[in-house]
Motif scaffolding. Structure first.
Motif, PDB file in Angstrom:
ATOM      1  N   ASP A 124       0.836  -1.213   0.000  1.00 26.27           N
ATOM      2  CA  ASP A 124       0.000   0.000   0.000  1.00 26.27           C
ATOM      3  C   ASP A 124       0.867   1.258   0.000  1.00 26.27           C
ATOM      4  O   ASP A 124       0.568   2.229  -0.690  1.00 26.27           O
ATOM      5  CB  ASP A 124      -0.895   0.018   1.246  1.00 26.27           C
ATOM      6  CG  ASP A 124      -1.995  -1.019   1.188  1.00 26.27           C
ATOM      7  OD1 ASP A 124      -2.443  -1.350   0.078  1.00 26.27           O
ATOM      8  OD2 ASP A 124      -2.402  -1.496   2.266  1.00 26.27           O
ATOM      9  N   VAL A 125       1.924   1.230   0.780  1.00 22.59           N
ATOM     10  CA  VAL A 125       2.791   2.417   0.893  1.00 22.59           C
ATOM     11  C   VAL A 125       3.569   2.638  -0.403  1.00 22.59           C
ATOM     12  O   VAL A 125       3.671   3.757  -0.904  1.00 22.59           O
ATOM     13  CB  VAL A 125       3.759   2.257   2.084  1.00 22.59           C
ATOM     14  CG1 VAL A 125       4.765   3.405   2.112  1.00 22.59           C
ATOM     15  CG2 VAL A 125       2.977   2.203   3.389  1.00 22.59           C
ATOM     16  N   ARG A 126       4.079   1.551  -0.950  1.00 22.30           N
ATOM     17  CA  ARG A 126       4.898   1.665  -2.157  1.00 22.30           C
ATOM     18  C   ARG A 126       4.085   2.185  -3.344  1.00 22.30           C
ATOM     19  O   ARG A 126       4.609   2.879  -4.218  1.00 22.30           O
ATOM     20  CB  ARG A 126       5.500   0.292  -2.481  1.00 22.30           C
ATOM     21  CG  ARG A 126       6.435   0.261  -3.657  1.00 22.30           C
ATOM     22  CD  ARG A 126       7.346  -0.966  -3.567  1.00 22.30           C
ATOM     23  NE  ARG A 126       6.619  -2.184  -3.272  1.00 22.30           N
ATOM     24  CZ  ARG A 126       6.060  -2.943  -4.207  1.00 22.30           C
ATOM     25  NH1 ARG A 126       6.148  -2.603  -5.468  1.00 22.30           N
ATOM     26  NH2 ARG A 126       5.436  -4.049  -3.874  1.00 22.30           N
ATOM     27  N   ILE A 133      -0.767   8.860   3.253  1.00 20.52           N
ATOM     28  CA  ILE A 133       0.517   8.227   2.956  1.00 20.52           C
ATOM     29  C   ILE A 133       1.289   9.172   2.052  1.00 20.52           C
ATOM     30  O   ILE A 133       0.937   9.378   0.887  1.00 20.52           O
ATOM     31  CB  ILE A 133       0.324   6.862   2.263  1.00 20.52           C
ATOM     32  CG1 ILE A 133      -0.591   5.963   3.101  1.00 20.52           C
ATOM     33  CG2 ILE A 133       1.672   6.186   2.043  1.00 20.52           C
ATOM     34  CD1 ILE A 133      -0.956   4.644   2.424  1.00 20.52           C
ATOM     35  N   VAL A 134       2.306   9.802   2.597  1.00 21.72           N
ATOM     36  CA  VAL A 134       3.077  10.792   1.847  1.00 21.72           C
ATOM     37  C   VAL A 134       4.552  10.446   1.929  1.00 21.72           C
ATOM     38  O   VAL A 134       5.127  10.389   3.029  1.00 21.72           O
ATOM     39  CB  VAL A 134       2.839  12.211   2.407  1.00 21.72           C
ATOM     40  CG1 VAL A 134       3.632  13.239   1.597  1.00 21.72           C
ATOM     41  CG2 VAL A 134       1.355  12.556   2.394  1.00 21.72           C
ATOM     42  N   ASN A 191       5.605   7.900   4.375  1.00 22.65           N
ATOM     43  CA  ASN A 191       5.219   8.091   5.774  1.00 22.65           C
ATOM     44  C   ASN A 191       3.713   7.899   5.949  1.00 22.65           C
ATOM     45  O   ASN A 191       2.916   8.454   5.185  1.00 22.65           O
ATOM     46  CB  ASN A 191       5.625   9.487   6.248  1.00 22.65           C
ATOM     47  CG  ASN A 191       7.129   9.676   6.243  1.00 22.65           C
ATOM     48  OD1 ASN A 191       7.864   8.825   6.744  1.00 22.65           O
ATOM     49  ND2 ASN A 191       7.589  10.765   5.644  1.00 22.65           N
ATOM     50  N   ILE A 192       3.362   7.146   6.969  1.00 26.37           N
ATOM     51  CA  ILE A 192       1.952   6.838   7.232  1.00 26.37           C
ATOM     52  C   ILE A 192       1.479   7.639   8.432  1.00 26.37           C
ATOM     53  O   ILE A 192       2.103   7.621   9.496  1.00 26.37           O
ATOM     54  CB  ILE A 192       1.781   5.338   7.556  1.00 26.37           C
ATOM     55  CG1 ILE A 192       2.316   4.481   6.406  1.00 26.37           C
ATOM     56  CG2 ILE A 192       0.326   5.017   7.851  1.00 26.37           C
ATOM     57  CD1 ILE A 192       2.443   3.011   6.767  1.00 26.37           C
ATOM     58  N   ASN A 193       0.392   8.348   8.267  1.00 22.11           N
ATOM     59  CA  ASN A 193      -0.225   9.057   9.383  1.00 22.11           C
ATOM     60  C   ASN A 193      -1.704   8.723   9.440  1.00 22.11           C
ATOM     61  O   ASN A 193      -2.417   8.915   8.450  1.00 22.11           O
ATOM     62  CB  ASN A 193      -0.051  10.578   9.236  1.00 22.11           C
ATOM     63  CG  ASN A 193       1.366  11.013   9.539  1.00 22.11           C
ATOM     64  OD1 ASN A 193       1.863  10.840  10.650  1.00 22.11           O
ATOM     65  ND2 ASN A 193       2.035  11.543   8.533  1.00 22.11           N
ATOM     66  N   TYR A 241      -6.390   7.422   2.413  1.00 20.54           N
ATOM     67  CA  TYR A 241      -6.415   5.991   2.116  1.00 20.54           C
ATOM     68  C   TYR A 241      -7.195   5.289   3.225  1.00 20.54           C
ATOM     69  O   TYR A 241      -6.766   5.287   4.379  1.00 20.54           O
ATOM     70  CB  TYR A 241      -4.995   5.430   2.009  1.00 20.54           C
ATOM     71  CG  TYR A 241      -4.320   5.797   0.696  1.00 20.54           C
ATOM     72  CD1 TYR A 241      -4.372   4.938  -0.395  1.00 20.54           C
ATOM     73  CD2 TYR A 241      -3.664   7.015   0.537  1.00 20.54           C
ATOM     74  CE1 TYR A 241      -3.775   5.270  -1.609  1.00 20.54           C
ATOM     75  CE2 TYR A 241      -3.060   7.359  -0.667  1.00 20.54           C
ATOM     76  CZ  TYR A 241      -3.119   6.481  -1.733  1.00 20.54           C
ATOM     77  OH  TYR A 241      -2.539   6.811  -2.936  1.00 20.54           O
ATOM     78  N   MET A 242      -8.335   4.740   2.860  1.00 19.66           N
ATOM     79  CA  MET A 242      -9.204   4.095   3.856  1.00 19.66           C
ATOM     80  C   MET A 242      -9.139   2.583   3.682  1.00 19.66           C
ATOM     81  O   MET A 242      -9.174   2.078   2.550  1.00 19.66           O
ATOM     82  CB  MET A 242     -10.638   4.599   3.682  1.00 19.66           C
ATOM     83  CG  MET A 242     -11.594   4.126   4.752  1.00 19.66           C
ATOM     84  SD  MET A 242     -13.099   5.140   4.769  1.00 19.66           S
ATOM     85  CE  MET A 242     -12.527   6.572   5.685  1.00 19.66           C
TER      86      MET A 242
END
Lengths: 100, 141
Positions: B94-96, B123-124, B127-129, B105-106
């Motif tokens: 998901d991050v890549r 996701i930037v 980095n996940i927040n 992103y839900m």
């Protein structure tokens, strides 16, 4: 009549926020160079080191994916619309399609 | 703050449960006003992978959704998918493949069957927040 190019949200910072721009190129390959000339950094986002479209970037001429036309050699006519849409993908694990 | 009608949350959850164990995916569009974003439309999209561990939105449907949102003057607010066997947290995949830094992103987790867990993230640049969001009902909106 120029061609219309639709820019997706992830690339708006490169076009100063413009989601629709105009071009004059007669092929997709020419359009990629035109975009890079007018909006530096665009080609790197769209193409890999060999200059080929990145796997997760979809480019449509009107309603057709250019991969099913002539790829970068696809001809563009006046009044055509080119849409650039990054793929949306992911998932809980490593799927075959997601292995870059 | 992201605001989503209960009816759209319900539709997304039903989409996830109907396709389980295959992952579902889709988009939500809406309007943005200052710091508030209000979801008004949901677009379930075919998972071209038809996989229990991955999704790949059908490119043709994705093109249609982009055009529909543009004609309705909607912003792309949410990219959703389900994790049918793992928690509601972005995977390495998901991050890549998170190419939309402005989107929420839900993830709907069905790890505990019949108890969907829904969380949203930004996701930037890897980095996940986790993102807060509110669920609105007709009487509250």
């Amino acid at each position: 009549m120029p061609i219309n190019i639709r820019i997706p949200p992830p690339l708006l910072p490169l076009t100063g926020g413009k989601s629709e721009i105009e071009g004059t190129s007669s092929s997709i390959a020419g359009l990629l160079e035109e975009l890079e000339s007018n909006y530096p950094g665009m080609k790197e986002r769209l193409c890999d080191d060999q200059g080929e479209l990145r796997r997760f970037v979809n480019v449509y001429l009107n309603e057709e994916d250019i991969r099913f036309l002539d790829g970068k050699d696809t001809k563009i006519n006046d009044g055509d619309e080119v849409s650039i849409i990054p793929a949306i993908a992911g998932g809980s694990g490593e799927g075959l399609r997601c292995q870059v | 703050m992201l605001h989503i009608p209960q009816s759209i949350i319900d539709e997304m959850t039903a989409h996830a449960m109907s396709l389980s164990p295959v992952e579902c995916c889709g988009i939500m569009g809406g309007t943005t006003s200052g710091d508030d974003a209000h979801v008004t439309h949901i677009y379930p999209i075919k998972n071209e992978d038809h996989s229990i561990v991955s999704y790949f939105m059908d490119p043709k449907e994705l093109l249609w959704v982009h055009k529909n949102m543009r004609s309705n003057k909607l912003d792309l607010l949410v990219i959703y998918h389900s994790h049918t066997h793992t928690q509601a947290y972005p995977s390495a995949t998901d991050v890549r493949l998170a190419f939309y830094p402005d989107a929420h992103y839900m993830i709907v987790s069905l790890e505990v069957k019949d108890q969907p867990d829904i969380k949203a993230f930004r996701i930037v640049k890897g980095n996940i927040n986790q993102d807060e969001f509110s669920v609105t009902t007709p009487s509250a909106s």
